[in-house]
Design a protein around this motif. Sequence first.
Motif, PDB file in Angstrom:
ATOM      1  N   LYS A  39     -11.987  -1.699  10.198  1.00 37.47           N
ATOM      2  CA  LYS A  39     -12.002  -0.293  10.611  1.00 37.47           C
ATOM      3  C   LYS A  39     -11.989   0.626   9.403  1.00 37.47           C
ATOM      4  CE  LYS A  39      -8.344   1.969  11.692  1.00 37.47           C
ATOM      5  NZ  LYS A  39      -7.098   2.529  12.288  1.00 37.47           N
ATOM      6  N   TYR A  40     -11.229   0.283   8.392  1.00 40.54           N
ATOM      7  CA  TYR A  40     -11.101   1.168   7.233  1.00 40.54           C
ATOM      8  C   TYR A  40     -12.382   1.202   6.399  1.00 40.54           C
ATOM      9  CZ  TYR A  40      -6.211   1.704   8.361  1.00 40.54           C
ATOM     10  OH  TYR A  40      -5.047   2.015   9.001  1.00 40.54           O
ATOM     11  N   HIS A  54      -9.780  13.114  11.225  1.00 44.68           N
ATOM     12  CA  HIS A  54     -10.432  13.573   9.987  1.00 44.68           C
ATOM     13  C   HIS A  54     -11.530  14.608  10.250  1.00 44.68           C
ATOM     14  CE1 HIS A  54      -8.629  10.940   6.963  1.00 44.68           C
ATOM     15  NE2 HIS A  54      -8.632   9.984   7.855  1.00 44.68           N
ATOM     16  N   GLU A 105      -8.534   0.784   2.227  1.00 47.16           N
ATOM     17  CA  GLU A 105      -7.517   1.365   3.109  1.00 47.16           C
ATOM     18  C   GLU A 105      -6.708   2.419   2.352  1.00 47.16           C
ATOM     19  OE1 GLU A 105      -5.253  -1.575   5.277  1.00 47.16           O
ATOM     20  OE2 GLU A 105      -3.735  -0.098   5.843  1.00 47.16           O
ATOM     21  N   LEU A 106      -6.349   2.115   1.109  1.00 47.74           N
ATOM     22  CA  LEU A 106      -5.620   3.078   0.284  1.00 47.74           C
ATOM     23  C   LEU A 106      -6.455   4.338   0.074  1.00 47.74           C
ATOM     24  CD1 LEU A 106      -3.061   3.518  -1.555  1.00 47.74           C
ATOM     25  CD2 LEU A 106      -4.455   2.650  -3.440  1.00 47.74           C
ATOM     26  N   LYS A 162       0.823  -1.200   0.000  1.00 52.91           N
ATOM     27  CA  LYS A 162       0.000   0.000   0.000  1.00 52.91           C
ATOM     28  C   LYS A 162       0.861   1.255   0.000  1.00 52.91           C
ATOM     29  CE  LYS A 162      -1.636   1.827   3.706  1.00 52.91           C
ATOM     30  NZ  LYS A 162      -2.342   2.171   4.954  1.00 52.91           N
ATOM     31  N   LYS A 220      -6.986  11.357   3.094  1.00 55.50           N
ATOM     32  CA  LYS A 220      -6.222  12.065   4.127  1.00 55.50           C
ATOM     33  C   LYS A 220      -5.209  13.014   3.496  1.00 55.50           C
ATOM     34  CE  LYS A 220      -3.484   9.480   6.588  1.00 55.50           C
ATOM     35  NZ  LYS A 220      -3.237   8.313   7.458  1.00 55.50           N
ATOM     36  N   HIS A 221      -4.607  12.582   2.371  1.00 53.81           N
ATOM     37  CA  HIS A 221      -3.588  13.398   1.706  1.00 53.81           C
ATOM     38  C   HIS A 221      -4.184  14.310   0.634  1.00 53.81           C
ATOM     39  CE1 HIS A 221       0.138  11.825   3.416  1.00 53.81           C
ATOM     40  NE2 HIS A 221      -0.412  10.625   3.417  1.00 53.81           N
ATOM     41  N   LEU A 234     -14.557   3.508   8.318  1.00 53.92           N
ATOM     42  CA  LEU A 234     -14.083   4.891   8.215  1.00 53.92           C
ATOM     43  C   LEU A 234     -14.368   5.465   6.827  1.00 53.92           C
ATOM     44  CD1 LEU A 234     -12.437   7.178   9.628  1.00 53.92           C
ATOM     45  CD2 LEU A 234     -10.378   6.154   8.638  1.00 53.92           C
ATOM     46  N   ILE A 238      -5.700  13.437  -2.153  1.00 52.60           N
ATOM     47  CA  ILE A 238      -5.538  12.898  -3.513  1.00 52.60           C
ATOM     48  C   ILE A 238      -6.904  12.410  -4.000  1.00 52.60           C
ATOM     49  CG2 ILE A 238      -4.429  11.101  -4.912  1.00 52.60           C
ATOM     50  CD1 ILE A 238      -2.192  11.029  -2.762  1.00 52.60           C
ATOM     51  N   GLN A 272     -17.709   6.815   6.315  1.00 54.59           N
ATOM     52  CA  GLN A 272     -17.894   8.095   6.995  1.00 54.59           C
ATOM     53  C   GLN A 272     -17.226   9.233   6.222  1.00 54.59           C
ATOM     54  OE1 GLN A 272     -17.740   8.155  11.351  1.00 54.59           O
ATOM     55  NE2 GLN A 272     -17.047   6.039  11.265  1.00 54.59           N
ATOM     56  N   LEU A 273     -16.040   8.950   5.688  1.00 56.93           N
ATOM     57  CA  LEU A 273     -15.324   9.980   4.925  1.00 56.93           C
ATOM     58  C   LEU A 273     -16.100  10.360   3.667  1.00 56.93           C
ATOM     59  CD1 LEU A 273     -11.680   8.609   5.213  1.00 56.93           C
ATOM     60  CD2 LEU A 273     -12.549  10.712   6.225  1.00 56.93           C
ATOM     61  N   TYR A 278      -7.806  -3.662   0.483  1.00 60.71           N
ATOM     62  CA  TYR A 278      -6.611  -2.900   0.100  1.00 60.71           C
ATOM     63  C   TYR A 278      -7.012  -1.543  -0.479  1.00 60.71           C
ATOM     64  CZ  TYR A 278      -2.423  -1.828  -2.787  1.00 60.71           C
ATOM     65  OH  TYR A 278      -1.342  -1.234  -3.384  1.00 60.71           O
ATOM     66  N   LEU A 326     -11.063   3.654  16.059  1.00 53.53           N
ATOM     67  CA  LEU A 326     -11.882   4.333  15.047  1.00 53.53           C
ATOM     68  C   LEU A 326     -12.109   5.791  15.449  1.00 53.53           C
ATOM     69  CD1 LEU A 326     -13.635   3.945  12.436  1.00 53.53           C
ATOM     70  CD2 LEU A 326     -15.567   3.543  13.989  1.00 53.53           C
ATOM     71  N   TYR A 343     -11.703  -1.410  19.194  1.00 52.21           N
ATOM     72  CA  TYR A 343     -12.068  -1.054  17.813  1.00 52.21           C
ATOM     73  C   TYR A 343     -12.663   0.353  17.789  1.00 52.21           C
ATOM     74  CZ  TYR A 343     -14.847  -1.334  13.435  1.00 52.21           C
ATOM     75  OH  TYR A 343     -15.427  -1.109  12.211  1.00 52.21           O
ATOM     76  N   CYS A 376      -8.742   5.610   2.023  1.00 53.47           N
ATOM     77  CA  CYS A 376      -8.713   6.412   3.266  1.00 53.47           C
ATOM     78  C   CYS A 376      -7.445   7.252   3.311  1.00 53.47           C
ATOM     79  CB  CYS A 376      -8.790   5.505   4.499  1.00 53.47           C
ATOM     80  SG  CYS A 376     -10.412   4.765   4.787  1.00 53.47           S
ATOM     81  N   ASP A 377      -6.304   6.637   2.964  1.00 56.71           N
ATOM     82  CA  ASP A 377      -5.033   7.372   2.968  1.00 56.71           C
ATOM     83  C   ASP A 377      -5.022   8.456   1.898  1.00 56.71           C
ATOM     84  OD1 ASP A 377      -4.035   5.930   5.047  1.00 56.71           O
ATOM     85  OD2 ASP A 377      -2.664   4.715   3.875  1.00 56.71           O
ATOM     86  N   MET A 378      -5.556   8.155   0.727  1.00 51.75           N
ATOM     87  CA  MET A 378      -5.582   9.139  -0.355  1.00 51.75           C
ATOM     88  C   MET A 378      -6.416  10.356   0.065  1.00 51.75           C
ATOM     89  SD  MET A 378      -5.973   6.546  -3.622  1.00 51.75           S
ATOM     90  CE  MET A 378      -6.205   7.804  -4.876  1.00 51.75           C
TER      91      MET A 378
END
Lengths: 227, 227, 227, 227
Positions: free
Chosen positions: D110-111, C219, D211-212, A110, D218-219, D114, D221, D117-118, D208, C212, C208, D214-216
């Motif tokens: 968790k992701y 965020h 989770e990616l 990732k 956050k940044h 999340l 992207i 929600q995002l 995968y 979370l 968990y 969520c990170d994108m």
Amino acid sequence: MEVDTESSYNQDINPELFVELMRLFFDRGWMVGSSGGMAAATADKIYYSPSSVQKERLTPDELFVFGTHEMKLQSRPRCPEIKESACVPIFNLLLNEDENTTCIIHTHSKYANLLTQLLAPKTIFEITDQEMIKGILNRETLKAYSNQHRLQVPIIENATQEYMLLPQIKEVLTKYPNTSAVLVRNHGLFVWGPTWQKTKIMLECYEYLIELACDMIKHGIPLIKAD
Amino acid sequence: MEVDTESSYNQDINPELFVELMRLFFDRGWMVGSSGGMAAATADKIYYSPSSVQKERLTPDELFVFGTHEMKLQSRPRCPEIKESACVPIFNLLLNEDENTTCIIHTHSKYANLLTQLLAPKTIFEITDQEMIKGILNRETLKAYSNQHRLQVPIIENATQEYMLLPQIKEVLTKYPNTSAVLVRNHGLFVWGPTWQKTKIMLECYEYLIELACDMIKHGIPLIKAD
Amino acid sequence: MEVDTESSYNQDINPELFVELMRLFFDRGWMVGSSGGMAAATADKIYYSPSSVQKERLTPDELFVFGTHEMKLQSRPRCPEIKESACVPIFNLLLNEDENTTCIIHTHSKYANLLTQLLAPKTIFEITDQEMIKGILNRETLKAYSNQHRLQVPIIENATQEYMLLPQIKEVLTKYPNTSAVLVRNHGLFVWGPTWQKTKIMLECYEYLIELACDMIKHGIPLIKAD
Amino acid sequence: MEVDTESSYNQDINPELFVELMRLFFDRGWMVGSSGGMAAATADKIYYSPSSVQKERLTPDELFVFGTHEMKLQSRPRCPEIKESACVPIFNLLLNEDENTTCIIHTHSKYANLLTQLLAPKTIFEITDQEMIKGILNRETLKAYSNQHRLQVPIIENATQEYMLLPQIKEVLTKYPNTSAVLVRNHGLFVWGPTWQKTKIMLECYEYLIELACDMIKHGIPLIKAD
């Protein structure tokens, strides 16, 4: 030289060890969802991982084994639907490009994926002043870099099929003759080296530096210090 | 005193246990890519990890064993290419500096590395009011700190070779006589203590506090409360 | 009722299982550095974890076993230096406070610690509209909550010794008679329930939700929806 | 066709394998706190996980086994208090909706939670230009997508009971006939496919990408590139 039979230091790759490494890389999150793969050669064989199967559940008899003396496939999975890794053309390019290369590992971590996005549209990942750079070999000299070396990992753009990456990989090998790895945007990482041991060690160092670089970027820390 | 033979509480370090700890630290991400190392002494022996090899694949006969009575190497890996850890000069400095020190663990955790960058150019990591500080020993008194203690971990600058860190380490031992750890910028962590058990426990407490501190900084929470 | 002997569903706690759970919690990062602990009762015994030892290396004979009929210690670690958990006064308070409580688990998770800092100076963690709330029991009714319930976990301030937390814990048990957990600022989490199985399940649900919640706060997502 | 008996490639699901997968998904953090579940069919049986029990401690005889020829339960856990998964109505809907579907996996990552929600109040997760999209099958054609495909995963709103999700799931199956997964807001993920192997591979690819993503986010992207 007397070889320590219990040590992994000089141990040749073999099918049991190959699938054990696949499990380890799966556990690290680098080969989930059937992704990633490896090719590793001995004096007379090249082992290739199969395509589209669960990497952590591979059995030793599910590898493709190519005899390099007789130049033909010595064995393959009994199940005819299992194909060799889609990366075989890339693995062979790297094996043939350089006589010292005997192992290539391809991962879908990732962080490797994320880093290529964070650096876009740049076509290189550069970092310096990091201790883990000492774990990386210069492909031409096979010597380890200093921790003050400016490590360069070229980034190429993804394609719809793995073999379509060949021209770009050839190009970066010419442009960066010293590199032992290449990142593929939105995809993952290829690492290669003179033994499976050194390739695995380099893989772990690259993945460490890649994950650290993602964190550094998140915190606004430059990857290259201003002089 | 009757010793419980099944308990790890009073168990001396031995080669099997040493390599088991290496696997554990590798799994934690602290010794990937052949990084990190350990020295641990018994009444008459010092065990050292080898250099540049996969720490999670070490076998008990790949350790360097130094006899402290006869003052010479009792055994070493059969494979002559395997060298002792590059940290041996640092390990020996710490073993000799203080008669109570019998174990030193060196890790390359991503968070230790990141924290030294987040705190740069500061040369100290300070944190207080944390329960896990109770797991850390004052090097001079060997007593555990209170959770209200202001824990101080000196940060030194990295060098191209590990032995070049010696002058800085000597300096911080003088300046911070109570510390049981030192951080090396862009590199990792050294932790030492009177037994392998207490050193491992301290290592886990330091790594916990370091990772927590990175998160606190990310969220803008001060590491030291204003009075 | 015929009990399925292979099933963990109705299995009583026993020393082997106790130390297996300690290893699991260590692997989750909840009991590193010798932190955390557990008490678990059967019809005639209470098992307590020892203090200041590596939780993942506990052997079954290193537990403290108290006989509740004869009201005395039935066995303890042979090594006299091993003491019972510093949490025993808290464990006993919770066991005595409520006849249904037979198990208490105390963890030092990084996220529990971080959340108490993110919410400071608030003395409560509240979250709602989360599926995992269904895994939490109301301490008074022993019924599971709805996923629309507004879950409340009181946060108390840390003290220099664990027993000094007793007055605050008594107070929150009165103020929040339904809670099955309490957070300790800069320290960790206590969770309790009617069986070890349900307590472990609740612990995992709380951890968990805590992790979370840390991500939601990062965020900018509110933990409680505006009506 | 000669089947390789050691290979997992063509291996039918069986009780031992089923509980092994539960342990794997627990270790990944997808079935903690007794959450999540699975249904997997062979030519004449459907295996269902039980409800409200520790998924990583399931024994092979704790599954519910339904005979599809005789149309009745062939076996169930001996302990009468153990109930079948609350997801059985959803599992059956998906098994009946499409003759090719033989396996459904439900996770509480968790992701996944999340990300819903995002993206709120959006009712779809869309991502494109990602290599891991090649691991996902079009439900209608059972062909893998291109990495340039715009992957769409519908998001439905949570309900107080799992069976109450049925109308929404029916609706998304009509609206998105090609999807092999659905996200449930503040809850988790359902993934289904023609074999347990392909379903597990898809699950790992979806997790995968989630989770990616969520990170994108956050940044900053974008998940879909502007043309």
